[in-house]
Design an enzyme around this catalytic site. Structure first.
Site, PDB file in Angstrom:
ATOM      1  N   LYS A  32       0.826  -1.228   0.000  1.00 29.80           N
ATOM      2  CA  LYS A  32       0.000   0.000   0.000  1.00 29.80           C
ATOM      3  C   LYS A  32       0.852   1.266   0.000  1.00 29.80           C
ATOM      4  CE  LYS A  32      -2.124  -1.074   3.901  1.00 29.80           C
ATOM      5  NZ  LYS A  32      -1.782  -2.473   4.154  1.00 29.80           N
ATOM      6  N   THR A  33       1.799   1.316   0.938  1.00 26.43           N
ATOM      7  CA  THR A  33       2.585   2.542   1.129  1.00 26.43           C
ATOM      8  C   THR A  33       3.408   2.874  -0.108  1.00 26.43           C
ATOM      9  OG1 THR A  33       2.652   2.179   3.509  1.00 26.43           O
ATOM     10  CG2 THR A  33       4.334   3.637   2.598  1.00 26.43           C
ATOM     11  N   GLU A  56      -3.610   6.150   1.448  1.00 28.61           N
ATOM     12  CA  GLU A  56      -3.513   4.743   1.821  1.00 28.61           C
ATOM     13  C   GLU A  56      -4.584   4.457   2.860  1.00 28.61           C
ATOM     14  OE1 GLU A  56      -0.505   1.976   4.487  1.00 28.61           O
ATOM     15  OE2 GLU A  56       0.374   3.542   3.255  1.00 28.61           O
TER      16      GLU A  56
END
Length: 464
Positions: A119-120, A163
């Protein structure tokens, strides 16, 4: 964008030093909200907040919320937290981070990145592409972008790249115009009762994307593929190395300095597009997929091939994602956030592919007893691409659970199932002593984990 909304409210963040809480509080401060918060210790995130004149309390105490009118609570905070107990006693409204995030971004066009892993980095890659355009999005990330030296930035446009963390289920409340689902894995089982519960929530999240938006789903992931069977309205695009992918990754090259690939785009009712020789300064197939997700969204909203390629090529990276920290006797030392078996395997696969001739030493600090108990076998199988594992004690992250098995036997399982040499260390001093005695020549040492291992790795130059 200064606002008068909620002018009389004092919004208190319990666990404000966590990376997600940190970013959200910074954005809310920038929007004009009156924000404060508390955490148990000082850290870099707290320092960033203080620079932005956000009031911080170190330690969790009842009196910290004397003037607070709204509470935002981190998913890491336990029910017996004195501030949380006091807030309930005072009948203050208490929101999870994900719920507050959903409120804050309810009026913007949102690109929401979710999934168990990646995600990051994916959020950061999107931010990197957008930074080359005149669109000035708000960014709310789960890691520090090297280009911003921060995890969040308040933009001037009505776009937001964020996110959404699935750890407590609140990600389904975040409204998305475009969404990315990187993968779904057995994670956060302390919150979800089963993989089935987790998958149901992802289906709900994908179904909430509006007709004028789109979801982007990686079909290299087995669990993502299963989800697609249960999504009735096909308002999504697929990406991956699977030839059926609408954003299809091919002609892959993985080198020490960069990865390179072509992207074939075949969408219903649209002209086929080929983006050749996309270069990213990142290792591993997982990062090629993350870059593809970012490119897919950017292409769909009309950003040119040239800008997409430039944004990816000039990406400055994210803190704690395979960052080189120092060299010692020709050995390179890296810091990485990998703390789940899938993440460990992906990082090691990428490093092994690029550094074929180098010995790989993994310094692993397990994070949370609940995760280790749930995935004990998977962890023991995840170090096959390493030569040596240096196993540190478990970072408990506030959990008061019993391990329930012999840690030395777990170490033996890693040796047997991953076929590696293994050494146990108790602290950073023993780690330094081991490195001083055993590490030299062209080797790669990677510190892995979500706890204090990053600090251990960064203090090593002083100890050796």
């Amino acid at each position: 964008m200064k606002i008068e909304l909620a002018k009389t409210e004092i919004i208190h963040f319990i666990g404000i030093g966590g990376i997600g809480m940190n970013g959200l509080s910074l954005i809310m401060k920038g929007m004009g909200f009156n924000v404060q918060g508390s955490d148990i210790i000082n850290n870099k995130n707290i320092d960033r907040l203080k620079k932005n004149k956000i009031k911080i309390f170190i330690g969790h105490k009842k009196k910290n919320i004397e003037k607070a009118t709204i509470i935002v609570v981190s998913s890491a905070i336990k029910k017996n937290n004195p501030e949380l107990i006091q807030a309930k006693k005072k009948q203050l409204p208490v929101y999870k981070r994900g719920e507050m995030l959903a409120h804050i971004v309810s009026l913007t066009k949102n690109i929401v990145v979710t999934g168990s892993h990646g995600k990051t980095t994916t959020t950061s890659l999107l931010a990197g592409i957008f930074s080359k355009t005149k669109l000035d999005p708000t960014i709310i990330n789960g890691g520090v972008l090297n280009s911003l030296k921060n995890s969040a930035k308040l933009g001037k446009s009505d776009w937001c790249i964020l996110e959404a963390d699935e750890s407590d289920g609140s990600f389904v409340q975040v409204p998305s115009t475009y969404s990315i689902v990187t993968n779904i894995d057995r994670e956060h089982m302390d919150y979800y009762n089963s993989m089935n519960d987790l998958k149901k929530l992802f289906i709900k999240f994908i179904n909430k994307v509006p007709s004028f938006g789109k979801s982007f789903i990686c079909i290299d992931d087995k669990n993502n593929n299963e989800l697609l069977k249960n999504i009735k309205i096909k308002n999504y695009y697929t990406y991956g190395t699977n030839p059926k992918s609408q954003f299809y990754i091919n002609n892959i090259k993985q080198l020490k300095e960069f990865s390179e690939f072509d992207l074939s785009i075949k969408l219903p009712g649209k002209k086929n597009i080929l983006i050749k020789k996309i270069k990213i300064p990142l290792l591993g197939m997982h990062n090629i997929r993350n870059s593809t997700a970012a490119a897919a969204v950017a292409s769909t909203i009309g950003i040119s091939k040239k800008i997409i390629k430039q944004g990816l090529k000039e990406f400055k990276g994210v803190e704690r994602r395979f960052n080189k920290i120092f060299t010692y006797r020709e050995t390179s030392f890296y810091d990485d956030y990998a703390h789940h078996p899938t993440e460990i395997k992906e990082v090691l696969n990428g490093v092994k592919t690029a550094y074929k001739d180098n010995e790989i030493i993994c310094v692993f600090q397990p994070h949370r007893i609940s995760r280790l108990k749930d995935l004990k076998k998977e962890f023991s199988l995840s170090f096959k691409k390493a030569d040596t594992v240096i196993l540190c004690p478990v970072y408990v992250a506030g959990e008061k659970l019993k391990l329930g098995f012999n840690y030395n036997n777990f170490a033996k399982d890693i040796m047997k199932n991953s076929r590696v040499k293994l050494f146990l260390v108790n602290d950073e001093y023993q780690l330094a002593k081991f490195i001083k005695s055993n590490i030299y020549g062209k080797k790669i040492v990677i510190g892995m984990g979500a706890g204090s291992i990053s600090s251990w790795m960064r203090v090593l130059p002083k100890l050796i």
